[in-house]
Design an enzyme around this catalytic site. Structure first.
Site, PDB file in Angstrom:
ATOM      1  N   GLY A 222     -42.498  57.879 -40.648  1.00 35.82           N
ATOM      2  CA  GLY A 222     -43.541  58.185 -39.682  1.00 35.82           C
ATOM      3  C   GLY A 222     -44.532  59.236 -40.142  1.00 35.82           C
TER       4      GLY A 222
ATOM      5  N   THR B 168     -37.587  50.859 -37.217  1.00 34.75           N
ATOM      6  CA  THR B 168     -38.312  50.719 -35.944  1.00 34.75           C
ATOM      7  C   THR B 168     -38.655  49.264 -35.631  1.00 34.75           C
ATOM      8  OG1 THR B 168     -39.413  52.776 -36.513  1.00 34.75           O
ATOM      9  CG2 THR B 168     -40.516  51.398 -34.880  1.00 34.75           C
TER      10      THR B 168
HETATM   11  N1  GLY Z   1     -41.483  55.022 -37.947  1.00 34.61           N
HETATM   12  C1  GLY Z   1     -40.723  55.732 -37.040  1.00 34.61           C
HETATM   13  C2  GLY Z   1     -40.335  57.085 -37.438  1.00 34.61           C
HETATM   14  O1  GLY Z   1     -40.654  57.546 -38.507  1.00 34.61           O
HETATM   15  O2  GLY Z   1     -39.669  57.725 -36.651  1.00 34.61           O
END
Ligand code: GLY
Length: 329
Positions: A245, A191
């Site tokens: 995430g 990201t």
């Molecule tokens: N950090 C972004 C995701 O896990 O999609």
């Protein structure tokens, strides 16, 4: 299960493979800085990973001509969203299990205004759509088909759904085993999160991703979740996250960091505490990566990650640099 050693080696290698810009950058970047806590200057901008260099360059064009930080963080990450060498942001990204690229993005200002989109298809610049959610609707988050319809309504053309060559090759290889293993590293995930401050002292941040490679269809990560992948409070500072995430959401990572700074922690201390909490809650800490960046309103910044290999790009009037983050391991 991969050993941590092979994970790290792979991460380092992938990081090098993904490095699209060598200008002013040698090797993996300069090592972690001892002056990191000292206020440096306004304006400045900080972004995750080496693709942050080009994103920062664009943001700097705006900041160095007295532009505002919101425009800078939007325009900056738009560069990454269309960079054909980046496979974890924008429509060139690695798809989900069904072979479909779905995108997540968020944007936030220091006054608490924010907007986000999640699980959106065919939109070239999800960060711009997130900004439109913030500025043109009474809502914070639009998802899926609703977000796509809103893009059309706002005159943003939808792109054809065609995987990039590298994404298609990777997906076809993955399909042979089709193992659902949400292990994250810089090879399948990185990201871009960008936070900054302008000459007037205003703060903002942006975060955009195609998410975890081969995720379940419908899965949304931390990047569009205000308080997880991104949080900005102009009275205190800003934070953003990269990495797995699910583990960032569990600790409200970016919000946690800003609140720790509010309580007096430096940006570096706040990032380290957030990683400590993520490590404590993680079921498989040897095989996940999370990286945090933080910037306070005085202009001091910090960074910390679980695994080595995380780096960030920093741009102010004195320098444009890629810096290796300190890490838990
Ligand atoms: N950090 C972004 C995701 O896990 O999609």
């Amino acid at each position: 299960m991969k050993s941590r050693r092979s994970f790290i080696q792979k991460s380092l290698l992938s990081s090098l493979m993904l490095a699209p810009f060598s200008r002013k950058v040698t090797g993996m970047g300069i090592s972690s800085e001892s002056f990191i806590e000292k206020p440096i200057s306004k304006p400045q901008v900080i972004s995750t990973w080496n693709h942050g260099i080009a994103a920062n360059d664009k943001a700097w064009e705006i900041l160095s001509t007295n532009g505002n930080i919101l425009d800078a963080v939007e325009e900056g990450v738009k560069v990454t969203e269309i960079d054909k060498s980046v496979f974890s942001v924008g429509l060139n990204g690695i798809p989900d299990r069904e072979g479909i690229v779905t995108l997540d993005a968020s944007i936030m200002k220091g006054d608490g205004s924010c907007g986000a989109v999640a699980f959106v298809r065919q939109v070239k610049h999800p960060i711009t759509l997130a900004r439109k959610v913030m500025e043109k609707t009474p809502h914070v988050l639009l998802v899926g088909e609703g977000a796509r319809q809103f893009a059309l309504q706002e005159g943003m053309p939808l792109e054809e759904e065609v995987l990039s060559l590298k994404a298609r090759k990777a997906y076809n290889e993955w399909k042979i085993k089709a193992k659902y293993q949400p292990i994250i590293n810089v090879e399948n995930h990185d990201t871009i999160g960008m936070i900054g401050i302008d000459a007037a002292g205003e703060m903002a941040g942006s975060c955009t991703t195609s998410g975890l490679g081969y995720k379940m269809h419908g899965r949304v990560g931390d990047s569009p979740i205000i308080g997880a992948g991104l949080f900005v409070d102009g009275e205190v500072g800003a934070a953003t996250a990269t990495g797995l995430g699910e583990d960032v959401i569990r600790i409200c990572g970016a919000f946690l960091i800003v609140e720790l700074m509010r309580q007096g922690r430096t940006p570096q201390e706040a990032c380290e505490e957030a990683v400590k909490r993520a490590v404590a809650k993680s079921k498989d800490v040897n095989n996940i990566q999370i990286g945090f960046l933080a910037l306070n309103k005085e202009g001091a910044f910090g960074a910390f990650s679980i695994q080595p290999g995380f780096n960030y790009a920093h741009h102010n009037s004195n320098r444009q640099a890629l810096v290796d983050s300190k890490s838990w391991f």
